[in-house]
Design a protein around this motif. Structure first.
Motif, PDB file in Angstrom:
ATOM      1  N   ILE A 139       0.815  -1.212   0.000  1.00  0.00           N
ATOM      2  CA  ILE A 139       0.000   0.000   0.000  1.00  0.00           C
ATOM      3  C   ILE A 139       0.852   1.267   0.000  1.00  0.00           C
ATOM      4  O   ILE A 139       0.436   2.308  -0.513  1.00  0.00           O
ATOM      5  CB  ILE A 139      -0.959  -0.012   1.216  1.00  0.00           C
ATOM      6  N   ASN A 140       2.063   1.195   0.535  1.00  0.00           N
ATOM      7  CA  ASN A 140       2.891   2.399   0.612  1.00  0.00           C
ATOM      8  C   ASN A 140       3.622   2.710  -0.694  1.00  0.00           C
ATOM      9  O   ASN A 140       4.431   3.637  -0.747  1.00  0.00           O
ATOM     10  CB  ASN A 140       3.902   2.294   1.766  1.00  0.00           C
ATOM     11  N   ARG A 141       3.337   1.960  -1.762  1.00  0.00           N
ATOM     12  CA  ARG A 141       3.927   2.285  -3.057  1.00  0.00           C
ATOM     13  C   ARG A 141       3.063   3.263  -3.850  1.00  0.00           C
ATOM     14  O   ARG A 141       3.512   3.812  -4.862  1.00  0.00           O
ATOM     15  CB  ARG A 141       4.138   1.016  -3.889  1.00  0.00           C
ATOM     16  N   ALA A 142       1.826   3.476  -3.430  1.00  0.00           N
ATOM     17  CA  ALA A 142       0.953   4.427  -4.121  1.00  0.00           C
ATOM     18  C   ALA A 142       1.167   5.826  -3.552  1.00  0.00           C
ATOM     19  O   ALA A 142       1.637   6.009  -2.431  1.00  0.00           O
ATOM     20  CB  ALA A 142      -0.501   4.013  -3.972  1.00  0.00           C
ATOM     21  N   SER A 143       0.796   6.825  -4.332  1.00  0.00           N
ATOM     22  CA  SER A 143       0.954   8.217  -3.914  1.00  0.00           C
ATOM     23  C   SER A 143      -0.016   8.539  -2.776  1.00  0.00           C
ATOM     24  O   SER A 143      -1.043   7.859  -2.608  1.00  0.00           O
ATOM     25  CB  SER A 143       0.680   9.142  -5.097  1.00  0.00           C
ATOM     26  N   PRO A 144       0.281   9.562  -1.976  1.00  0.00           N
ATOM     27  CA  PRO A 144      -0.644   9.957  -0.903  1.00  0.00           C
ATOM     28  C   PRO A 144      -2.049  10.248  -1.408  1.00  0.00           C
ATOM     29  O   PRO A 144      -3.033   9.978  -0.720  1.00  0.00           O
ATOM     30  CB  PRO A 144       0.024  11.205  -0.319  1.00  0.00           C
ATOM     31  N   LYS A 145      -2.168  10.809  -2.613  1.00  0.00           N
ATOM     32  CA  LYS A 145      -3.488  11.089  -3.170  1.00  0.00           C
ATOM     33  C   LYS A 145      -4.280   9.808  -3.358  1.00  0.00           C
ATOM     34  O   LYS A 145      -5.488   9.752  -3.059  1.00  0.00           O
ATOM     35  CB  LYS A 145      -3.340  11.821  -4.508  1.00  0.00           C
ATOM     36  N   THR A 146      -3.635   8.765  -3.837  1.00  0.00           N
ATOM     37  CA  THR A 146      -4.316   7.487  -4.029  1.00  0.00           C
ATOM     38  C   THR A 146      -4.586   6.809  -2.690  1.00  0.00           C
ATOM     39  O   THR A 146      -5.657   6.221  -2.483  1.00  0.00           O
ATOM     40  CB  THR A 146      -3.471   6.571  -4.928  1.00  0.00           C
ATOM     41  N   GLN A 147      -3.644   6.879  -1.779  1.00  0.00           N
ATOM     42  CA  GLN A 147      -3.856   6.315  -0.450  1.00  0.00           C
ATOM     43  C   GLN A 147      -5.073   6.935   0.225  1.00  0.00           C
ATOM     44  O   GLN A 147      -5.850   6.248   0.902  1.00  0.00           O
ATOM     45  CB  GLN A 147      -2.620   6.515   0.425  1.00  0.00           C
ATOM     46  N   SER A 148      -5.266   8.245   0.018  1.00  0.00           N
ATOM     47  CA  SER A 148      -6.374   8.935   0.676  1.00  0.00           C
ATOM     48  C   SER A 148      -7.734   8.484   0.165  1.00  0.00           C
ATOM     49  O   SER A 148      -8.751   8.715   0.822  1.00  0.00           O
ATOM     50  CB  SER A 148      -6.240  10.456   0.477  1.00  0.00           C
TER      51      SER A 148
END
Length: 346
Positions: A139-148
């Motif tokens: 999950i930490n490979r995606a950008s913060p925008k996608t994580q949100s």
């Protein structure tokens, strides 16, 4: 002041002979017995794939029954994704896997409205989040925008797209994995998202005997291929309802608040546990109590779950970091320092 040595998710012995555990009241005995039986079936099923890690498997089942979300953080190759898939396949439910990458878009998770020329209207196409069990790999490979994009889904079990809200089907569980070692091309999870995971677990290396058994059992075939469901979503919903009704006395509630409040007052922590963390701790304790055939929560349930439920939410200060004091050791000191309620009060 009493000191406790807590082994994660295993029933500890009565400290110093002072507590004799009460028998489960007859009113809820049948219901919690059903929870314990199904939880045992799920555990046995998952352990066909994940060998030698009963505590980790039990933690995952606690999160499922507490209607929470699980973060599995560990080095590559120890079975993070395998554990996620095994738990998902053990319940007859819809499962979607999302491989988080830097180019993953929020709409890939939540869904998108597409214009249909034949009807001259917009049609909503659900994203990967619309499943009972959603496996978020790395999950930490995606950008913060996608994580949100996961924030609303995890907290409110709904998705809002173009001013329209879509409810997610129950049960709903996000099982996310991340690698804490490899930092290149990764984005650390923000505090707000870590706080939405009920628990964080680490699998760790297997003991030699379990690794030898893995070579024998997993060498020729994938054990997931033969894994069959042992329950279904309808039964899981009933079990979750039973867990929600497990009794928590006022004394135990005060003890839970005292534990989380102590993290907020600790000079070693920049960020303490949130009120959501207190709620998650009590929910997890209810699930553990039911899995042990009790329809009431004991302080020991809170102590056993303290590390997996709270540690990932805490942020040690600079002085503690320099001194080599992490969240786990700070929490252990808090558990020893906060007085345990008198047995007569719960």
């Amino acid at each position: 002041m009493r000191e406790h040595h807590v082994e994660p998710l295993t029933p500890p012995p009565p400290p110093r002979g002072q507590r004799v555990e009460r028998p489960t009241p007859a009113a809820g005995a049948a219901d919690v017995d059903a929870v314990a039986r199904v939880a045992e079936r799920i555990r046995d099923n998952v352990e066909k794939v994940i060998e030698g890690k009963p505590e980790v498997v039990s933690a995952a089942i606690v999160v499922l029954l507490a209607e929470g979300h699980l973060l599995i953080e560990d080095i590559p190759g120890v079975g993070k994704t395998m554990l996620s898939k095994a738990l998902a396949r053990s319940i007859d439910s819809t499962v979607r896997r999302i491989q988080f990458t830097p180019d993953l878009l929020p709409s890939d998770i939540t869904g998108v409205s597409v214009y249909d020329q034949s009807t001259r209207s917009f049609e909503f196409r659900p994203g990967a989040i619309f499943a009972n069990v959603v496996i978020g790999d790395e999950i930490n490979r995606a950008s913060p925008k996608t994580q949100s994009a996961l924030l609303e889904c995890m907290a409110e079990r709904q998705v809002s797209v173009d001013s329209v809200t879509y409810q997610l089907e129950s049960p709903f569980m996000v099982i996310a994995t991340q690698n804490p070692v490899e930092m290149e091309g990764t984005y650390p999870l923000p505090e707000a998202q870590r706080d939405r995971f009920l628990a964080r677990v680490s699998i760790g290396y297997p003991v030699p005997a379990a690794e030898i058994a893995m070579l024998s059992n997993h060498g020729a075939t994938n054990p997931l291929d033969d894994l069959e469901p042992v329950t279904d979503t309808a039964e899981v919903r009933k079990l979750c309802a039973t867990v929600a009704d497990v009794h928590v006395s006022e004394a135990v509630q005060r003890y839970a608040v005292a534990l989380t409040s102590a993290t907020r007052q600790s000079p070693e922590l920049v960020l303490g546990a949130s009120p959501r963390a207190t709620l998650h701790l009590v929910r997890a304790a209810k699930a553990r109590a039911a899995m042990h055939r009790r329809d009431y929560v004991l302080p020991d349930d809170l102590l056993v779950l303290l590390q997996p439920v709270l540690a990932h939410r805490l942020l040690p200060g600079p002085e503690a970091t320099v001194a080599g004091r992490g969240a786990h050791s700070i929490l252990a000191d808090i558990a020893n320092r906060v007085p345990v309620p008198d047995p007569a009060s719960y």
